[in-house]
Design a protein around this motif. Structure first.
Motif, short mmCIF file in Angstrom:
data_model
loop_
_atom_site.label_atom_id
_atom_site.label_comp_id
_atom_site.label_asym_id
_atom_site.label_seq_id
_atom_site.Cartn_x
_atom_site.Cartn_y
_atom_site.Cartn_z
N LYS A 153 14.21 52.16 119.34
CA LYS A 153 13.23 51.14 119.05
C LYS A 153 14.07 49.90 118.75
CE LYS A 153 10.07 52.15 115.80
NZ LYS A 153 8.68 52.06 116.80
N ILE A 154 14.47 49.33 117.62
CA ILE A 154 15.19 48.19 117.11
C ILE A 154 16.56 48.80 117.24
CG2 ILE A 154 15.50 46.56 115.34
CD1 ILE A 154 12.61 47.55 114.48
N GLY A 155 17.58 47.77 117.61
CA GLY A 155 19.06 48.12 117.45
C GLY A 155 19.87 46.95 118.17
N VAL A 156 21.24 47.39 118.23
CA VAL A 156 22.21 46.74 118.77
C VAL A 156 23.41 47.47 119.55
CG1 VAL A 156 23.79 46.88 116.57
CG2 VAL A 156 23.71 44.61 118.11
N ASN A 157 23.93 47.03 120.33
CA ASN A 157 24.84 47.70 121.10
C ASN A 157 26.16 47.13 120.93
OD1 ASN A 157 25.03 45.67 123.32
ND2 ASN A 157 23.89 46.81 124.51
N SER A 158 27.23 47.69 121.56
CA SER A 158 28.68 47.50 121.54
C SER A 158 28.88 46.26 122.36
CB SER A 158 29.50 48.50 121.94
OG SER A 158 29.35 48.84 123.26
N ALA A 159 28.23 45.81 123.46
CA ALA A 159 28.31 44.38 124.13
C ALA A 159 27.66 43.20 123.35
CB ALA A 159 27.56 44.79 125.56
N GLY A 160 27.17 43.54 122.24
CA GLY A 160 26.70 42.43 121.41
C GLY A 160 25.30 41.89 121.79
N LEU A 161 24.44 42.88 122.15
CA LEU A 161 22.96 42.67 122.59
C LEU A 161 21.98 43.48 121.57
CD1 LEU A 161 20.85 41.54 124.73
CD2 LEU A 161 20.94 43.81 125.50
N GLY A 162 21.26 42.68 121.11
CA GLY A 162 20.25 43.32 119.90
C GLY A 162 18.91 43.12 120.60
N VAL A 163 17.89 43.99 120.27
CA VAL A 163 16.58 44.42 120.39
C VAL A 163 15.67 44.14 119.06
CG1 VAL A 163 14.74 45.59 121.65
CG2 VAL A 163 17.32 45.58 122.47
N LEU A 164 14.67 43.47 119.12
CA LEU A 164 13.64 43.49 118.11
C LEU A 164 12.26 43.65 118.89
CD1 LEU A 164 15.02 40.21 116.05
CD2 LEU A 164 15.40 42.65 115.33
N PHE A 165 11.18 44.11 118.11
CA PHE A 165 10.27 44.59 118.78
C PHE A 165 8.87 44.29 118.23
CE2 PHE A 165 9.09 49.00 120.79
CZ PHE A 165 9.32 48.59 122.04
N ASN A 166 7.98 44.09 118.86
CA ASN A 166 6.69 44.13 118.37
C ASN A 166 5.59 44.56 119.30
OD1 ASN A 166 7.80 41.08 118.01
ND2 ASN A 166 6.36 41.04 116.08
N ILE A 167 4.42 45.13 118.71
CA ILE A 167 3.54 45.76 119.43
C ILE A 167 2.48 44.63 119.93
CG2 ILE A 167 1.85 46.35 117.86
CD1 ILE A 167 1.24 49.14 119.22
N LEU A 168 1.81 44.51 121.15
CA LEU A 168 0.86 43.72 121.66
C LEU A 168 -0.53 44.52 122.29
CD1 LEU A 168 3.08 40.93 123.29
CD2 LEU A 168 1.90 40.81 121.14
N ALA A 169 -1.54 44.00 122.57
CA ALA A 169 -2.65 44.63 123.15
C ALA A 169 -3.04 43.77 124.13
CB ALA A 169 -3.54 44.86 122.27
N HIS A 170 -3.21 44.14 125.37
CA HIS A 170 -3.73 43.35 126.59
C HIS A 170 -4.81 44.15 127.44
CE1 HIS A 170 -3.03 41.04 130.53
NE2 HIS A 170 -2.94 40.01 129.69
N ARG A 171 -5.60 43.25 127.86
CA ARG A 171 -6.84 43.98 128.66
C ARG A 171 -6.15 44.68 130.03
NH1 ARG A 171 -11.31 41.92 126.73
NH2 ARG A 171 -11.30 39.87 125.84
N SER A 172 -4.98 44.51 130.42
CA SER A 172 -4.34 45.18 131.50
C SER A 172 -4.18 46.65 130.82
CB SER A 172 -3.28 44.54 132.35
OG SER A 172 -2.17 44.35 131.16
N ASP A 173 -3.84 46.77 129.74
CA ASP A 173 -3.32 48.16 129.10
C ASP A 173 -3.98 49.21 129.56
OD1 ASP A 173 -1.35 46.48 127.98
OD2 ASP A 173 -2.17 46.66 125.86
#
Length: 368
Positions: A153-173
């Protein structure tokens, strides 16, 4: 923290099964109830889970094999773990409006150091169903806060890249036959060395449900709204703020309406006002934050918790508290607060909301 050693899917699966045996059954039971409450019959859950597995085999066969092995080592049918990893897709398949969850802010502090933080809001019944995992033998070793059974889910790696996360809802889902968004987060964390590589991975994934990925490295922040209909990168901003509605005009035109009780727009407005007022850039945290920033580095990622510490009396419940007696599916709670500093390969996790800092302490993790 659960450390996952081994470079092969089977090795990782065995470590996951051994490390999660105490908390996985409870998470499965809660999701069974949530799926049923959303109108998904067990046969439909199994069908959607296997469709997600097929999509994952085509896009990242090693991750599909890891989940297969995890299920087998946990004495579960394979589709059970694939259903967990596709929980966003399954709930999208159930249709209907979304209340939304999670608030994200990321940008450069006064010293130019990229930092980011978010609340992770989800069902209070899952408050004990998450952990921090460390994968030591990925292309880029990484750490992730994730739910029981989920790849990342949310995290960081040893290359120095981070990920943050939100849910969304779209008509194409449709929720049917796409790569789970949590598998995409995992692939970004284990394989992307910078924001550009993360964007490339995200754009390569055939999705069946929508989410916003905020990626940050040592140089920049990119906020990407991803749907089955396409991916849009939002224009850069001093502070990138995202909640649970579309900001890209093209995607917003087909975004699903939020539930009447949703406070996504209000949360965004509160965070924009606070970041514009420079609460994100350096006065410290009078209500229990991390204190004085390191000399020459500006405020830390943990100091962003001061900005996230907003309740209904402040204009919106960025820090979310559920009523204990709330019916299943309506008890939204900030289960954790997460802060990232990619330059230090650092992730800090607070169990609960940002207002709990006076009584609880940040857990510090570093990817290496």
């Amino acid at each position: 923290m659960l450390r996952i050693a081994g470079g092969e899917p089977g090795q990782r699966a065995a470590a996951l099964a051994a490390g999660s045996e105490a908390w996985l059954p409870g998470a499965l039971a809660v999701y069974d109830r949530l799926f049923a409450a959303a109108g998904l019959q067990p046969a439909r859950v199994r069908q959607l889970a296997l469709a997600a597995r097929d999509a994952l085999i085509g896009w990242a066969p090693d991750l599909a094999a890891e989940l297969d092995g995890y299920a087998e080592a946990s004495s579960l049918p394979r589709w059970r773990l694939h259903a967990l990893n596709a929980r966003t897709e399954l709930l999208a398949a159930a249709g209907g409006a979304s209340r939304g969850e999670c608030s994200v802010v990321a940008g450069a502090n006064q010293a130019g150091v990229m930092i980011g933080a978010q609340t992770w809001d989800w069902h209070q019944e899952l408050s004990g169903g998450w952990a921090v995992l460390e994968y030591r033998q990925a292309r880029y070793p990484f750490q992730t806060l994730t739910e029981a059974g989920l790849l990342a889910k949310i995290g960081v790696n040893s290359a120095g890249l981070g990920v943050l996360f939100n849910i969304l809802a779209h008509r194409s889902d449709t929720g049917d036959g796409g790569v789970p968004v949590h598998a995409v987060a995992r692939r970004i964390l284990d394989s992307a060395g910078d924001v550009e590589a993360g964007i490339s991975i995200l754009r390569s994934a055939p999705l069946s449900a929508s989410s916003c990925f905020t990626l940050l490295d040592c140089r920049r922040v990119a906020c990407l709204e991803a749907t089955p209909a396409g991916v849009a990168e939002l224009p850069p901003a001093r502070w990138s703020v995202h909640t649970n509605h579309f900001q890209d005009p093209g995607l917003a035109a087909n975004g699903l309406p939020m539930e009447p009780g949703s406070d996504s727009l209000a949360r965004q407005q509160v965070l924009l006002a606070r970041s514009a007022g420079d609460r994100a850039s350096g006065s410290g945290s009078p209500d229990g934050g991390s204190g004085s920033p390191a000399a020459g580095r500006g405020p830390s990622a943990e100091d962003l918790a001061d900005l996230l510490c907003a309740h209904e009396a402040d204009g919106a419940a960025v820090c979310c508290h559920a009523e204990a007696a709330a019916p299943l599916g309506t008890g939204w709670q900030t289960l954790a607060t997460v802060a990232l500093e990619p330059a230090g390969r650092r992730m800090s996790v607070l169990a609960g909301g940002p207002c709990e800092r006076p009584d609880k302490h940040w857990q510090q993790f570093r990817a290496s």
